[in-house]
Design a protein around this motif. Structure first.
Motif, PDB file in Angstrom:
ATOM      1  N   ASP A   1     -18.287  13.732  13.356  1.00  0.00           N
ATOM      2  CA  ASP A   1     -18.597  12.109  12.984  1.00  0.00           C
ATOM      3  C   ASP A   1     -17.666  11.827  12.394  1.00  0.00           C
ATOM      4  OD1 ASP A   1     -20.892  10.349  11.926  1.00  0.00           O
ATOM      5  OD2 ASP A   1     -20.811  11.023  10.912  1.00  0.00           O
ATOM      6  N   GLU A   2     -16.747  11.482  12.666  1.00  0.00           N
ATOM      7  CA  GLU A   2     -15.357  10.647  12.749  1.00  0.00           C
ATOM      8  C   GLU A   2     -15.623   9.126  12.445  1.00  0.00           C
ATOM      9  OE1 GLU A   2     -10.746  12.035  14.043  1.00  0.00           O
ATOM     10  OE2 GLU A   2     -11.542  10.418  15.206  1.00  0.00           O
ATOM     11  N   VAL A   3     -14.992   8.424  11.441  1.00  0.00           N
ATOM     12  CA  VAL A   3     -14.495   7.426  11.205  1.00  0.00           C
ATOM     13  C   VAL A   3     -13.792   6.521  11.917  1.00  0.00           C
ATOM     14  CG1 VAL A   3     -15.505   5.229   9.800  1.00  0.00           C
ATOM     15  CG2 VAL A   3     -16.498   7.460  10.059  1.00  0.00           C
ATOM     16  N   ARG A   4     -13.269   6.291  12.602  1.00  0.00           N
ATOM     17  CA  ARG A   4     -11.454   5.529  12.842  1.00  0.00           C
ATOM     18  C   ARG A   4     -12.140   3.683  12.474  1.00  0.00           C
ATOM     19  NH1 ARG A   4      -8.049   7.910  16.584  1.00  0.00           N
ATOM     20  NH2 ARG A   4      -8.715   9.709  16.443  1.00  0.00           N
ATOM     21  N   TRP A   5     -10.738   3.449  11.733  1.00  0.00           N
ATOM     22  CA  TRP A   5     -10.416   2.435  10.926  1.00  0.00           C
ATOM     23  C   TRP A   5      -8.814   1.475  11.541  1.00  0.00           C
ATOM     24  CZ3 TRP A   5     -13.528   2.241   6.974  1.00  0.00           C
ATOM     25  CH2 TRP A   5     -13.909   3.026   6.285  1.00  0.00           C
TER      26      TRP A   5
ATOM     27  N   GLN B   1      -9.411  -7.137   5.501  1.00  0.00           N
ATOM     28  CA  GLN B   1      -9.577  -5.865   5.144  1.00  0.00           C
ATOM     29  C   GLN B   1      -9.704  -5.060   6.348  1.00  0.00           C
ATOM     30  OE1 GLN B   1     -13.882  -8.112   5.222  1.00  0.00           O
ATOM     31  NE2 GLN B   1     -13.490  -7.344   2.304  1.00  0.00           N
ATOM     32  N   VAL B   2      -9.884  -4.279   7.210  1.00  0.00           N
ATOM     33  CA  VAL B   2      -9.587  -3.221   8.220  1.00  0.00           C
ATOM     34  C   VAL B   2     -11.560  -2.617   8.597  1.00  0.00           C
ATOM     35  CG1 VAL B   2      -8.306  -1.524   7.440  1.00  0.00           C
ATOM     36  CG2 VAL B   2     -10.436  -1.219   6.589  1.00  0.00           C
ATOM     37  N   THR B   3     -12.106  -2.442   9.418  1.00  0.00           N
ATOM     38  CA  THR B   3     -13.218  -2.270   9.463  1.00  0.00           C
ATOM     39  C   THR B   3     -13.551  -1.096  11.011  1.00  0.00           C
ATOM     40  OG1 THR B   3     -15.019  -3.280  10.827  1.00  0.00           O
ATOM     41  CG2 THR B   3     -13.339  -3.615  12.505  1.00  0.00           C
ATOM     42  N   PRO B   4     -14.291  -0.449  10.843  1.00  0.00           N
ATOM     43  CA  PRO B   4     -15.237   1.085  11.459  1.00  0.00           C
ATOM     44  C   PRO B   4     -15.791   1.082  12.440  1.00  0.00           C
ATOM     45  CG  PRO B   4     -17.093   0.290  10.432  1.00  0.00           C
ATOM     46  CD  PRO B   4     -16.132  -0.851   9.709  1.00  0.00           C
ATOM     47  N   GLU B   5     -15.122   1.556  13.346  1.00  0.00           N
ATOM     48  CA  GLU B   5     -15.883   2.292  14.336  1.00  0.00           C
ATOM     49  C   GLU B   5     -16.529   3.706  14.198  1.00  0.00           C
ATOM     50  OE1 GLU B   5     -12.864   4.121  17.872  1.00  0.00           O
ATOM     51  OE2 GLU B   5     -12.774   1.860  17.437  1.00  0.00           O
ATOM     52  N   LEU B   6     -18.002   4.336  14.569  1.00  0.00           N
ATOM     53  CA  LEU B   6     -18.268   5.305  14.118  1.00  0.00           C
ATOM     54  C   LEU B   6     -19.539   5.404  15.088  1.00  0.00           C
ATOM     55  CD1 LEU B   6     -20.408   5.296  11.108  1.00  0.00           C
ATOM     56  CD2 LEU B   6     -19.350   2.996  12.098  1.00  0.00           C
ATOM     57  N   ARG B   7     -19.881   6.476  14.917  1.00  0.00           N
ATOM     58  CA  ARG B   7     -20.779   6.918  16.029  1.00  0.00           C
ATOM     59  C   ARG B   7     -22.662   6.253  15.549  1.00  0.00           C
ATOM     60  NH1 ARG B   7     -20.062  11.115  19.220  1.00  0.00           N
ATOM     61  NH2 ARG B   7     -21.914  11.181  19.315  1.00  0.00           N
TER      62      ARG B   7
ATOM     63  N   ALA C   1       0.977  -0.698   0.020  1.00  0.00           N
ATOM     64  CA  ALA C   1      -0.119  -0.189   0.362  1.00  0.00           C
ATOM     65  C   ALA C   1       1.144   1.244   0.297  1.00  0.00           C
ATOM     66  CB  ALA C   1      -1.184   0.134   0.563  1.00  0.00           C
ATOM     67  N   ALA C   2       0.671   2.051  -0.945  1.00  0.00           N
ATOM     68  CA  ALA C   2       1.404   3.412  -1.344  1.00  0.00           C
ATOM     69  C   ALA C   2       1.040   4.050   0.264  1.00  0.00           C
ATOM     70  CB  ALA C   2       0.821   4.461  -2.498  1.00  0.00           C
ATOM     71  N   GLY C   3       2.061   4.395   1.000  1.00  0.00           N
ATOM     72  CA  GLY C   3       2.047   5.804   2.082  1.00  0.00           C
ATOM     73  C   GLY C   3       1.620   4.682   3.249  1.00  0.00           C
ATOM     74  N   VAL C   4       1.608   5.622   4.502  1.00  0.00           N
ATOM     75  CA  VAL C   4       1.178   4.985   5.651  1.00  0.00           C
ATOM     76  C   VAL C   4      -1.239   5.338   6.141  1.00  0.00           C
ATOM     77  CG1 VAL C   4      -0.087   5.307   8.148  1.00  0.00           C
ATOM     78  CG2 VAL C   4       2.810   5.035   6.742  1.00  0.00           C
ATOM     79  N   PRO C   5      -1.906   4.782   5.990  1.00  0.00           N
ATOM     80  CA  PRO C   5      -3.311   4.720   4.988  1.00  0.00           C
ATOM     81  C   PRO C   5      -3.444   5.753   6.716  1.00  0.00           C
ATOM     82  CG  PRO C   5      -3.439   2.216   5.207  1.00  0.00           C
ATOM     83  CD  PRO C   5      -1.569   3.119   5.525  1.00  0.00           C
ATOM     84  N   ALA C   6      -4.934   6.209   6.511  1.00  0.00           N
ATOM     85  CA  ALA C   6      -5.060   7.577   7.336  1.00  0.00           C
ATOM     86  C   ALA C   6      -5.862   5.950   8.495  1.00  0.00           C
ATOM     87  CB  ALA C   6      -6.582   8.199   7.248  1.00  0.00           C
ATOM     88  N   THR C   7      -5.565   6.555   9.875  1.00  0.00           N
ATOM     89  CA  THR C   7      -6.631   5.590  10.898  1.00  0.00           C
ATOM     90  C   THR C   7      -7.950   6.625  11.164  1.00  0.00           C
ATOM     91  OG1 THR C   7      -4.966   4.671  12.242  1.00  0.00           O
ATOM     92  CG2 THR C   7      -7.151   4.996  13.425  1.00  0.00           C
ATOM     93  N   ALA C   8      -8.044   7.506  11.022  1.00  0.00           N
ATOM     94  CA  ALA C   8      -9.263   8.807  11.021  1.00  0.00           C
ATOM     95  C   ALA C   8      -9.592   9.411  10.402  1.00  0.00           C
ATOM     96  CB  ALA C   8      -9.051   9.109  12.741  1.00  0.00           C
ATOM     97  N   GLU C   9     -10.948   9.171   9.776  1.00  0.00           N
ATOM     98  CA  GLU C   9     -10.773  10.159   8.464  1.00  0.00           C
ATOM     99  C   GLU C   9     -12.489  10.750   8.527  1.00  0.00           C
ATOM    100  OE1 GLU C   9      -9.740   8.126   3.932  1.00  0.00           O
ATOM    101  OE2 GLU C   9     -10.738   6.523   6.169  1.00  0.00           O
ATOM    102  N   GLY C  10     -12.202  12.014   8.099  1.00  0.00           N
ATOM    103  CA  GLY C  10     -14.099  12.361   8.355  1.00  0.00           C
ATOM    104  C   GLY C  10     -14.296  13.290   9.556  1.00  0.00           C
TER     105      GLY C  10
END
Length: 664
Positions: A198-202, A245-251, A185-194
């Protein structure tokens, strides 16, 4: 004063002994939000909420508060979830557990994968899964165990230790392994997005992202005590995602006034339990019903992410929260999705369905009420089918869960026996294989002849089952039962090969190899092995080599029949294994070799069947999975997504020259 008869006390004592009042439900809940030796950018928010939610759910299910152990950061009264404390908590739980008990092993947090040369069983992609404890300090070297990680092989050892004590184990992993991140994978993928509100963490990090820290490292291996190998009839596991795969945590719930960060799998389990499911299969179906609206939203927000497909394995038809190896139902039940007046299934002819087959439609309401109505298949393909919705169920709400069950095994797929003697009692077969008696020789596959005191003679009439006119005299009822069951399964295996013949599966390869010691002597594609690799010579042994470079994970079944007529499951090898073969690419294929020591004489056969396990597909054992007594075993992947066509690979390797041995 009321006087009770003398025998009343004895009856109470007998009841106390007979009833399982002594059995206990226990749980270990582990939630790791903070990785204290790692950058805070890798920390999570939801695991502390996950264990709190799971504890509330278990209390409602009748678990005693004192029997629920919580290891989590940020939870009042809980011990911190470092590697050593996890190990000690597992040890205490095992010491407390007695025959007949029920145990939940629940883990919420980050997962990763790395190479582990010390692992006895190597995964097809060469990587081992690790759950990250609070004090994880990063990998030491290329092939070392992860300091502060709990390996998959250690989890497996703990499960075996509980099973050896006759304890039912339910494992839940609201984590992921992030295999795709370890593959260039190119670079380091973000753990948190959004946005922050209403942040989504992976969940899932690359091993290279974990930094080593000076000082005494935490334990790198938390091995379970040695235990005898035990069949996994008392075992179920739920996983939040596939290994890549990754799985999310979100509100959650979305737009809810009391929403808070939660792991998606954990929240879905809590929601599904409100429908009062009777079995683990029904619970998992309820979990999958919660996913679509959340996944659809995430797909729009993060179009480049591969979103998770939940996985379940084990004895899913066992009763919920009980210590029972028996299934409430041994007949298959498939998830369906409604669109107007049509129900669509992601299974078809390869799973044992036939045109116009009668089925039962099952509708589960939000309160757990189940309504049923008869119907029949209206459309059918190799990997898909449709059923018209019965009129009596059309008014049900959109929240209804839909499932389809066959009313009976298709007679067209049955082994037809021209019986001149009663068939042996206790015949047991996995759908769709079955055995029926016929009085028409022209339609019969085999003939069953009564020889009186000498026993019974079994004559094979169909050339597809080992050659016409092959016969054998059988004097033992158990041997006769096994022989008929083998022939019934062999007929279905032949049907599977015929259905899939000519189909293409780009990127998947199965080769039949002949080895002598550590030297490869010759090999041939499995479809051509009959003429290119056989027969075996003195000192040679058979091996099957499988490579998956399709870019997809697979539903793979490998099963054989030896020259003596015994069915030999290869993959999955037993009741507790999944038949999901890991994703690989042409550049980095997932590969594995399977030794075939039983493939050693004329009459041996080997079936290989593979199809893409696309996200949100249904059960795919093709009626060819391993059996153990009368216990049904199912592997289920994700929410349903119907497809018009499926790639498929099929090969049947036959060692000719003595096929009549199948009847011996």
């Amino acid at each position: 004063m009321l006087r009770l008869p003398r025998w009343f006390g004895a009856v109470l004592l007998l009841l106390a002994v007979a009833l399982p009042a002594w059995s206990t439900q226990r749980a270990l809940l582990v939630g790791v939000s903070e990785l204290v030796n790692q950058p805070q950018a890798l920390w999570l928010q939801a695991p502390r909420n996950d264990v709190t939610l799971m504890r509330e759910v278990l209390l409602k299910q009748g678990f005693g508060a004192a029997e629920i152990t919580v290891l989590a950061d940020g939870v009042s009264g809980a011990a911190l979830p470092d590697a050593q404390r996890i190990h000690e908590a597992l040890g205490r739980l095992l010491e407390q557990s007695k025959s007949g008990d029920f145990v939940l092993l629940y883990f919420s947090g980050h997962g990763t994968r790395l190479r582990d040369a010390g692992k006895r069983y190597q995964e097809p992609d060469g990587l081992a899964e690790n759950f990250l404890a609070r004090d994880v300090r990063g990998a030491v070297g290329t092939d070392a165990a992860l300091a502060g990680g709990v390996r998959d092989v250690d989890f497996d050892g703990w499960v075996q230790a509980f099973l050896a004590r006759n304890v039912f184990v339910w494992s839940v992993f609201d984590t992921c392994s992030a295999t795709s991140m370890t593959r260039g994978a190119a670079g380091v993928p973000a753990t948190a997005e959004g946005p922050q509100q209403d942040e989504v963490r992976w969940r899932g990090v690359r091993a290279a992202q974990l930094r080593s820290v000076a000082g005494e490292p935490p334990a790198s291996t938390l091995a379970a005590p040695a235990a005898r190998a035990t069949a996994r009839a008392r075992y179920v596991a739920f996983f939040a995602s596939e290994s890549h795969q990754v799985t999310p945590e979100l509100r959650l719930p979305r737009q809810g006034r009391n929403a808070r960060p939660q792991g998606l799998l954990t929240w879905a389990v809590a929601e599904a339990l409100q429908r009062r499911p009777a079995t683990w299969r029904e619970l998992f179906d309820g979990v999958l019903a919660v996913y679509p609206p959340v996944i659809d939203e995430l797909a729009q927000r993060f179009p480049t992410r591969e979103l998770p497909s939940p996985v379940a394995e084990g004895n899913l038809d066992a009763p919920l929260f009980e210590n029972s190896a028996g299934a409430l139902s041994t007949r298959p039940v498939w998830r369906a999705q409604r669109a107007g007046g049509v129900l669509t299934l992601a299974i078809g002819q390869l799973d044992g369905l036939v045109p116009q087959q009668p089925v039962r439609v099952l509708a589960t309401l939000e309160d757990g009420t189940v309504r049923a109505a008869p119907a029949q298949l209206s459309q059918l393909g190799l990997g898909h089918a449709q059923v018209g919705l019965p009129d009596s169920l059309r008014a049900l709400s959109a929240s209804t869960l839909w499932r389809i069950a066959p009313l009976d095994e298709p007679s067209s797929l049955a082994l037809r026996v021209l019986a001149e003697a009663p068939l042996p009692a206790g015949l047991s077969l996995e759908y769709p294989a079955s055995i029926i008696a016929t009085d028409a020789r022209a339609q019969a596959d085999v003939r069953w002849v009564d020889l009186g005191a000498a026993g019974q003679r079994l004559e094979v009439l169909s050339p597809d089952l080992g050659g016409a006119n092959a016969s054998v005299v059988i004097t033992d009822a158990a041997a006769a039962r096994r022989r008929l069951e083998t022939l019934a399964r062999l007929k279905w295996f032949g049907r599977l090969q015929a259905l899939a013949s000519g189909a293409q599966f780009d990127g998947f390869e199965a080769r039949f190899e002949v080895w002598q010691g550590d030297r490869l002597v010759r090999g041939e594609a499995a479809q051509r092995a009959d003429t290119g690799a056989l027969p075996l010579r003195a000192g040679e042994r058979a091996v099957l080599s499988v490579r998956n470079g399709s870019g997809q994970s697979l539903n793979l079944v490998i099963v054989g029949i030896d020259a003596g007529g015994t069915v030999r499951p290869v993959y999955p090898g037993d009741l507790g294994e999944t038949n999901r073969f890991e994703q690989g690419t042409r550049e980095q294929p997932a590969a594995k070799r399977f030794e075939l020591p039983w493939f050693d004489a004329p009459g041996s056969r080997l079936l290989v069947l593979a199809a893409p396990a696309a996200a949100y597909s249904g059960p795919r054992l093709f009626g060819a999975g391993p059996q153990q007594d009368a216990i049904s075993d199912f592997r289920v992947r994700g929410q349903l997504r119907a497809e018009e066509q499926r790639q498929v690979f099929a090969a049947m390797v036959r060692w000719s020259g003595g096929d009549a041995a199948t009847a011996r």
